[in-house]
Each structure stands twice: as C-alpha cells, then as structure tokens.
Enzyme design. Structure first.
Site, short mmCIF file in Angstrom:
data_model
loop_
_atom_site.label_atom_id
_atom_site.label_comp_id
_atom_site.label_asym_id
_atom_site.label_seq_id
_atom_site.Cartn_x
_atom_site.Cartn_y
_atom_site.Cartn_z
N ASP A 14 0.86 -1.18 0.00
CA ASP A 14 0.00 0.00 0.00
C ASP A 14 0.90 1.24 0.00
OD1 ASP A 14 -2.99 0.82 0.39
OD2 ASP A 14 -1.86 2.12 1.73
N GLU A 64 2.33 5.05 -0.25
CA GLU A 64 1.95 6.44 0.00
C GLU A 64 2.66 7.28 -1.06
OE1 GLU A 64 -0.41 7.34 2.08
OE2 GLU A 64 -0.54 5.23 2.66
N ALA A 65 1.97 8.30 -1.54
CA ALA A 65 2.50 9.11 -2.64
C ALA A 65 2.31 10.59 -2.34
CB ALA A 65 1.80 8.75 -3.95
N ASP A 104 -2.69 1.41 -6.62
CA ASP A 104 -1.29 1.25 -6.23
C ASP A 104 -0.42 0.82 -7.40
OD1 ASP A 104 -0.97 1.46 -3.07
OD2 ASP A 104 -2.93 0.62 -3.53
N HIS A 137 -3.23 6.01 6.81
CA HIS A 137 -2.38 6.62 5.78
C HIS A 137 -0.89 6.51 6.08
CE1 HIS A 137 -5.94 7.94 3.73
NE2 HIS A 137 -6.35 8.56 4.83
#
Length: 318
Positions: free
Chosen positions: A103, A105-106, A203, A262
């Site tokens: 998963d 994070e961006a 993703d 998150h």
C-alpha cells in the site's frame, strides 16, 4: 428456536441431512448429493438469527465477530469445506505460499489537481504466510521524490511523512532494488509461490506505473498481476463496491483499524488482517487484475492459479 435446536435439526455435519423437502432447489439442480446437502444447509443458515450464527460459530471455535452477512458466509464456508473434505481431501499445495501486501503512500496536494504528478514516498510490504495465516515479515522504506521534492503540508498531515524523512531517503530505483533484494532473500518466486495484493487498483495501475515512467525504468514483471482485495471482498461477501473501503471492511468483519491511517506500513498490516480473515472464512484470494501494455485489465476467476515470477530489477527505458 434456539441455535442449538436449529443446529441439531438442520445444520449438523452428518450424512443424515434433511431429505430436501425444505430446499428451494429441485433435486435435478444438484446431481451430486454432497452439493444438495450443502444447498439445504445454506438454506438453514440463511434463516438463523445473528445470535444463533454466533453460537454455532463459537461451537466450532470459529471467529464470532462481524456483521450478520459475514457470519453467514463464514458458517456456510465451514460446512462446505467439511462436506467437500469428506468427498475428497483438498490439495493444500495448489495455493500461493505467500501474499505480499503493498500500500504505497505518494505525494499529494489538497484536492489533488488533475495535472499533479504523484510520486511514491513510502514503499511498504507485509509478507503474509498463507499456511500459518500470520504476518511473517515486513519491509518499509521511504522514497525521495524528484519532480516535487517539497511535500505539501496536506501530504505531511495526511501521511505523517515529514520533509526530513524524504530528504534523507533513497530515490525510487534504489528502493525498488532493495525491495527486490528483500523478496529474493525470502525466496519468493523461486522456492515459494506468491502473489501481490493491494487495496484497490491504484497502487499498481497508477502510482507504480507513473513512478516507473518518472524514474525511466520499465514496469517490474513481479507487479504485473495482483489481487485487488476490494473486488475479492465485494464478490465474496456479496457487498456493493462502495462498502469496500479499508475502514468499512474492517468494521464489517468486527475489527478496528490498528495504527495510524495513511501510514503505508500500518495500512498494509490492516489490509493483511482482512486477507487473513477472508482466507479463514474460506475465500480463495486470487489474482483478479493485471497490467497489460500500460493498461489496467481484469483477470477472470477461471484462469488457473499462477504465482508471480521471481522478482528482477527492470531495465532502464531508452
């Protein structure tokens, strides 16, 4: 009627099931008597109250948390598995040995303007052993963004990833190399079969796809197919897609979110908890999405089960 009475009258695992009079299916629908018995048992389970379902699950030492539809599915799958095992033992060697939950994070901005380019800033993996149904290992590295090296305040508040963290981090190609080395050390794709799993399509089809173009490397072969757990959950528990957000899936299964939302690693661990519960409930999580020529495609459930290839560092684009 108490659950015990219901259990004794209709839902016990035995060869003396009811003769089908109370089944809605005609005997012609089920040439195999085992499947006829399963259908009759399912009819009984559909009529049970939540308390009756929980009592019956407790009797079999099964998980009793979750909404009524989840409990029904859990009990039906337990009976079905017991019945089919009487018929022929299930070959436990055909499923993936491991599932790698990812998963990302961006980078992001409030409202995410359409022209904004997302770059991966956290690459987590949670290694789920499908034989022990436990999280066996984790990987986590932060990534230094190159196009938008300064994180927005919105992104920092959302992810908990600070400017200092990404400034000190490696760029994406180096992190990907570390990921591949980590996977190789665990003999994924060589000694052990495995599949990737994500919470939704984005993703792989968006974040990883865009990141590889930014970093001028080809899309890695090991991530070309994956299990989208939202699709699997929706199909298995028969719920609409708008009820497959991470927090809702946990809630329906009777679980709370563990950790910081998150955070890529915490999200991945919680997704793994959902996957474990689904496997316990009898769901065969299968690859259901893939990338083909840069496009997101659906994989049919009738396609034979096949593990992901041994991870290799992709070549640089010309």
């Amino acid at each position: 009627m108490t659950s015990d009475t219901c259990g004794r009258q209709h839902c016990r695992i035995s060869d003396q099931e009811t003769n089908g009079k109370n089944s809605t299916a005609s005997s012609n629908d089920f040439s195999d008597p085992i499947y006829k018995e399963i259908a009759i048992t399912n009819g009984c389970i559909n009529r049970m109250t939540r308390d009756e379902l929980r009592s019956k699950l407790a009797e079999f030492k099964l998980e009793t948390r979750g909404v009524k539809d989840v409990l029904k599915k859990r009990l039906k799958n337990y009976y079905k598995k017991q019945k089919l095992m009487q018929k022929e033992p299930i070959n436990g060697d055909s499923y993936y040995d491991y599932i790698c939950v990812v998963d990302f994070e961006a980078t992001c901005e409030e409202g995410n303007p359409p022209e904004f380019i997302h770059e991966i800033i956290e690459f987590p993996i949670v290694l789920l052993n499908t034989h022990t149904l436990e999280i066996e290992d984790t990987f986590q590295q932060y990534v230094k963004p190159e196009i938008n090296p300064k994180l927005s305040n919105f992104c920092i508040n959302l992810t908990g990833i600070t400017q200092d963290i990404v400034d000190k981090a490696d760029t994406f190609p180096q992190v990907l190399q570390n990921v591949i080395e980590w996977m190789r050390q665990r003999e994924l794709g060589t000694k052990y079969s495995y599949s990737m799993l994500t919470d939704g399509s984005w993703d792989m089809s968006k974040f990883l796809n865009i990141q590889c173009r930014i970093s001028r490397i080809k899309y890695p072969s090991f991530a070309k197919k994956w299990i989208n757990i939202r699709k699997s959950y929706g199909n298995f528990y028969k719920v609409p897609r708008n009820q497959t957000k991470l927090t809702i899936m946990l809630e329906k299964l009777g679980m709370n979110y563990d950790g910081r939302p998150h955070s890529g690693l915490d999200d991945s661990k919680n997704i793994a908890r959902i996957a474990i519960r689904m496997l316990q409930d009898g769901c065969e999580l299968r690859v259901n999405e893939r990338m083909h020529a840069g496009q997101l495609m659906t994989v049919s459930s009738s396609v034979p089960l096949e593990g992901a290839p041994a991870p290799q560092m992709p070549r640089y684009r010309n």
